[in-house]
Design a protein around this motif. Structure first.
Motif, PDB file in Angstrom:
ATOM      1  N   ALA A 191      38.442  37.622  40.575  1.00  0.00           N
ATOM      2  CA  ALA A 191      37.131  37.434  40.893  1.00  0.00           C
ATOM      3  C   ALA A 191      36.151  37.456  39.547  1.00  0.00           C
ATOM      4  O   ALA A 191      36.730  37.821  38.646  1.00  0.00           O
ATOM      5  CB  ALA A 191      36.488  38.369  42.035  1.00  0.00           C
ATOM      6  N   ASN A 194      33.061  43.042  39.951  1.00  0.00           N
ATOM      7  CA  ASN A 194      33.237  43.763  40.910  1.00  0.00           C
ATOM      8  C   ASN A 194      32.585  45.184  40.752  1.00  0.00           C
ATOM      9  O   ASN A 194      32.017  45.380  39.506  1.00  0.00           O
ATOM     10  CB  ASN A 194      34.785  44.279  40.950  1.00  0.00           C
ATOM     11  N   TRP A 241      24.618  40.087  47.747  1.00  0.00           N
ATOM     12  CA  TRP A 241      26.149  40.719  47.406  1.00  0.00           C
ATOM     13  C   TRP A 241      26.927  39.955  48.376  1.00  0.00           C
ATOM     14  O   TRP A 241      28.181  39.604  48.051  1.00  0.00           O
ATOM     15  CB  TRP A 241      26.067  42.108  47.899  1.00  0.00           C
ATOM     16  N   LYS A 242      26.494  39.603  49.671  1.00  0.00           N
ATOM     17  CA  LYS A 242      27.580  38.748  50.540  1.00  0.00           C
ATOM     18  C   LYS A 242      27.635  37.446  50.065  1.00  0.00           C
ATOM     19  O   LYS A 242      28.791  36.597  50.147  1.00  0.00           O
ATOM     20  CB  LYS A 242      27.017  38.426  51.979  1.00  0.00           C
ATOM     21  N   LYS A 245      30.548  37.458  47.504  1.00  0.00           N
ATOM     22  CA  LYS A 245      31.754  37.559  48.100  1.00  0.00           C
ATOM     23  C   LYS A 245      32.284  36.416  48.888  1.00  0.00           C
ATOM     24  O   LYS A 245      33.510  36.018  48.705  1.00  0.00           O
ATOM     25  CB  LYS A 245      31.370  38.789  49.282  1.00  0.00           C
ATOM     26  N   ASP A 246      31.369  35.560  49.486  1.00  0.00           N
ATOM     27  CA  ASP A 246      31.554  34.327  50.295  1.00  0.00           C
ATOM     28  C   ASP A 246      31.998  33.288  49.169  1.00  0.00           C
ATOM     29  O   ASP A 246      32.808  32.478  49.468  1.00  0.00           O
ATOM     30  CB  ASP A 246      30.404  33.964  50.924  1.00  0.00           C
ATOM     31  N   PHE A 250      33.107  37.925  43.943  1.00  0.00           N
ATOM     32  CA  PHE A 250      33.090  39.435  43.970  1.00  0.00           C
ATOM     33  C   PHE A 250      34.336  39.904  44.753  1.00  0.00           C
ATOM     34  O   PHE A 250      34.616  39.368  45.689  1.00  0.00           O
ATOM     35  CB  PHE A 250      32.001  40.097  44.871  1.00  0.00           C
ATOM     36  N   THR A 251      34.841  40.995  44.135  1.00  0.00           N
ATOM     37  CA  THR A 251      35.808  41.706  44.825  1.00  0.00           C
ATOM     38  C   THR A 251      35.890  43.465  44.484  1.00  0.00           C
ATOM     39  O   THR A 251      34.963  43.658  43.778  1.00  0.00           O
ATOM     40  CB  THR A 251      37.313  41.132  43.991  1.00  0.00           C
ATOM     41  N   TYR A 252      36.434  44.193  45.101  1.00  0.00           N
ATOM     42  CA  TYR A 252      36.520  45.442  45.060  1.00  0.00           C
ATOM     43  C   TYR A 252      38.009  45.882  45.267  1.00  0.00           C
ATOM     44  O   TYR A 252      38.641  45.071  46.057  1.00  0.00           O
ATOM     45  CB  TYR A 252      35.421  46.088  45.582  1.00  0.00           C
ATOM     46  N   THR A 271      38.749  40.914  36.329  1.00  0.00           N
ATOM     47  CA  THR A 271      37.416  40.436  36.530  1.00  0.00           C
ATOM     48  C   THR A 271      36.941  40.423  35.256  1.00  0.00           C
ATOM     49  O   THR A 271      37.202  40.937  34.174  1.00  0.00           O
ATOM     50  CB  THR A 271      36.317  41.478  37.620  1.00  0.00           C
ATOM     51  N   ILE A 416      30.518  42.872  54.145  1.00  0.00           N
ATOM     52  CA  ILE A 416      31.296  42.283  52.721  1.00  0.00           C
ATOM     53  C   ILE A 416      32.824  42.286  53.152  1.00  0.00           C
ATOM     54  O   ILE A 416      33.623  41.417  52.730  1.00  0.00           O
ATOM     55  CB  ILE A 416      31.327  43.395  51.632  1.00  0.00           C
ATOM     56  N   ASN A 417      33.215  43.062  54.143  1.00  0.00           N
ATOM     57  CA  ASN A 417      34.696  42.943  54.655  1.00  0.00           C
ATOM     58  C   ASN A 417      34.760  42.053  55.868  1.00  0.00           C
ATOM     59  O   ASN A 417      35.702  41.495  56.353  1.00  0.00           O
ATOM     60  CB  ASN A 417      35.114  44.392  55.128  1.00  0.00           C
TER      61      ASN A 417
END
Length: 445
Positions: A191, A194, A241-242, A245-246, A250-252, A271, A416-417
């Motif tokens: 990504a 993060n 933030w979403k 991710k979409d 973004f990752t974590y 990252t 996010i998840n």
């Protein structure tokens, strides 16, 4: 929560003073312990022990025993449990979000009730933004020690490889998204960016827009009874933030509060950017050399160009517990002020990355050329000094901080998840937080 409150409302027994040649002061903090003969991997621990050794050398009748039961929650809970047995540590490091809970616990005595006039006068030297957070109507309870704010760490080489100028970091949310689009089109990464699954960053983004997180002036003019988790500022931060991710930007690590794991993703080049605390600057610099990573540090990205109100004070402070002899309390308070003296404030900053809490420290470091030679350490200081001093940047003060923040964190995770709508998730978090705040406040009516 009932079990915790039962402990909080205990009337602590006074400890009897036994005759002894040496006064022992127990100081509990979050930075870990090192067994004899073991290598120190966190340079911050070495700085703490150096300061302890210096104090003991100047005060041969006092011994400082440092203990580290875990993170902020563990340190606080451990102190409460020990106090219930009449064996509370003398000095406890308290996370900024636990300020109201610490006051309500009856475990601590205000510093202003024990310190000398000279010691209290020395607090006039605190940076205005720091003083604004820790000066409450009830007096001065804890002394600010490990102060931080969030910053952006990024890989200069990856910026260059993607055709981006490494000397022009992203300034706003829109910039981050645009940079990530370029980076992900040019480089093969897990990504683009993060950061830890925590509430701290969105809370900062709200403050940057001069908005509050809680009513009653962020809980400072009266106990907060309502959370503004459904505000436009908070919803907007989570929507961005979403979006990251979409888009796959973004990752974590899929683990809450995992600062170490998120640093690992960045340092192993999975990252190109990461958000984390300025408290990690010294460790990041050391690890970047080990991983041969071309590191750069810049301010926390703004929600938009107009969101320039500034950041809140993060980190923690040191508090004095009740129930000890007068001699022990005096030795403890002397060590607390020694810990944040100008000399040790500068030493702690240089060895950790936490920014200095004293104006004189910042001025001296600038005169020495420290920030010119170590520009990464200047980012958090400059970011703080550019912040307005108002209710938004003062930060929220609430009793059930852990529980209320947990509701907010659950909302973030569901978005996010699980892809839930940000506004809907935050509306649920607000409802639960309001119920928690009102139930907690009812105990003090």
């Amino acid at each position: 929560m009932r079990k915790l409150l039962a402990v909080l409302l205990l009337v602590l027994p006074a400890l009897s003073l036994t005759a002894q040649d040496e006064i022992e002061i127990v100081f509990t903090h979050t930075f870990g312990e090192v067994a004899e003969g073991e290598d120190i991997t966190d340079v911050r621990i070495a700085v703490i022990e150096e300061i302890v050794d210096a104090f003991e050398a100047q005060n041969p009748g006092v011994r400082i025993i440092t203990r580290s039961p875990g993170g902020y929650q563990q340190v606080f809970d451990n102190a409460l449990a020990a106090a219930s047995q009449g064996d509370a540590p003398h000095i406890v490091q308290v996370e900024e979000g636990f300020t109201q809970l610490a006051i309500d616990s009856q475990l601590f005595v205000p510093v202003s009730e024990v310190a000398t006039e000279e010691q209290m006068a020395s607090l006039d030297d605190l940076l205005p933004q720091v003083a604004a957070y820790y000066r409450l109507e009830e007096g001065v309870w804890g002394l600010p020690w490990n102060a931080s704010n969030p910053v952006l760490y990024y890989n200069r080489d990856m910026f260059e490889q993607a055709g981006l100028d490494p000397d022009q970091p992203p300034r706003t949310f829109a910039d981050v998204t645009a940079y990530c689009e370029t980076i992900m089109s040019e480089l093969e990464l897990q990504a683009c960016i993060n950061w830890p699954m925590i509430t701290w960053f969105p809370e900062q983004w709200v403050a940057m827009q001069n908005e509050l997180v809680f009513n009653n002036d962020n809980g400072r003019s009266a106990r907060a009874s309502e959370a503004f988790y459904d505000s436009e500022a908070m919803v907007g931060a989570l929507e961005w933030w979403k979006e990251l991710k979409d888009l796959g930007y973004f990752t974590y690590t899929a683990t809450r509060d995992n600062y170490t794991g998120e640093a690992g993703l960045f340092l192993t080049r999975q990252t190109a950017m990461t958000l984390t605390s300025s408290a990690g600057v010294s460790n990041f610099v050391s690890l970047a050399e080990r991983f041969n990573l071309n590191l750069q540090v810049s301010p926390l990205p703004l929600p938009n160009e107009d969101a320039t109100n500034g950041v809140t004070v993060g980190g923690g402070s040191v508090w004095l517990t009740v129930g000890h002899s007068e001699a022990e309390q005096q030795a403890a308070i002397d060590f607390m002020f020694f810990l944040i003296s100008q000399e040790n404030d500068m030493k702690w900053h240089k060895g950790s990355g936490y920014y200095p809490v004293r104006t004189s420290s910042v001025e001296q470091l600038r005169e020495e050329g420290w920030f010119e030679e170590n520009p990464f350490f200047a980012v958090a200081v400059d970011q703080l000094e550019a912040s307005a001093i108002n209710t938004a940047t003062a930060g929220g003060v609430i009793g059930p901080s852990a529980q209320v923040r947990d509701y907010l964190l659950s909302a973030f995770e569901s978005v996010i998840n699980g892809g839930e709508d940000p506004a809907a998730a935050l509306a649920v978090a607000k409802e639960r937080a309001d119920e928690e705040l009102q139930a907690y406040n009812s105990l003090f009516e």
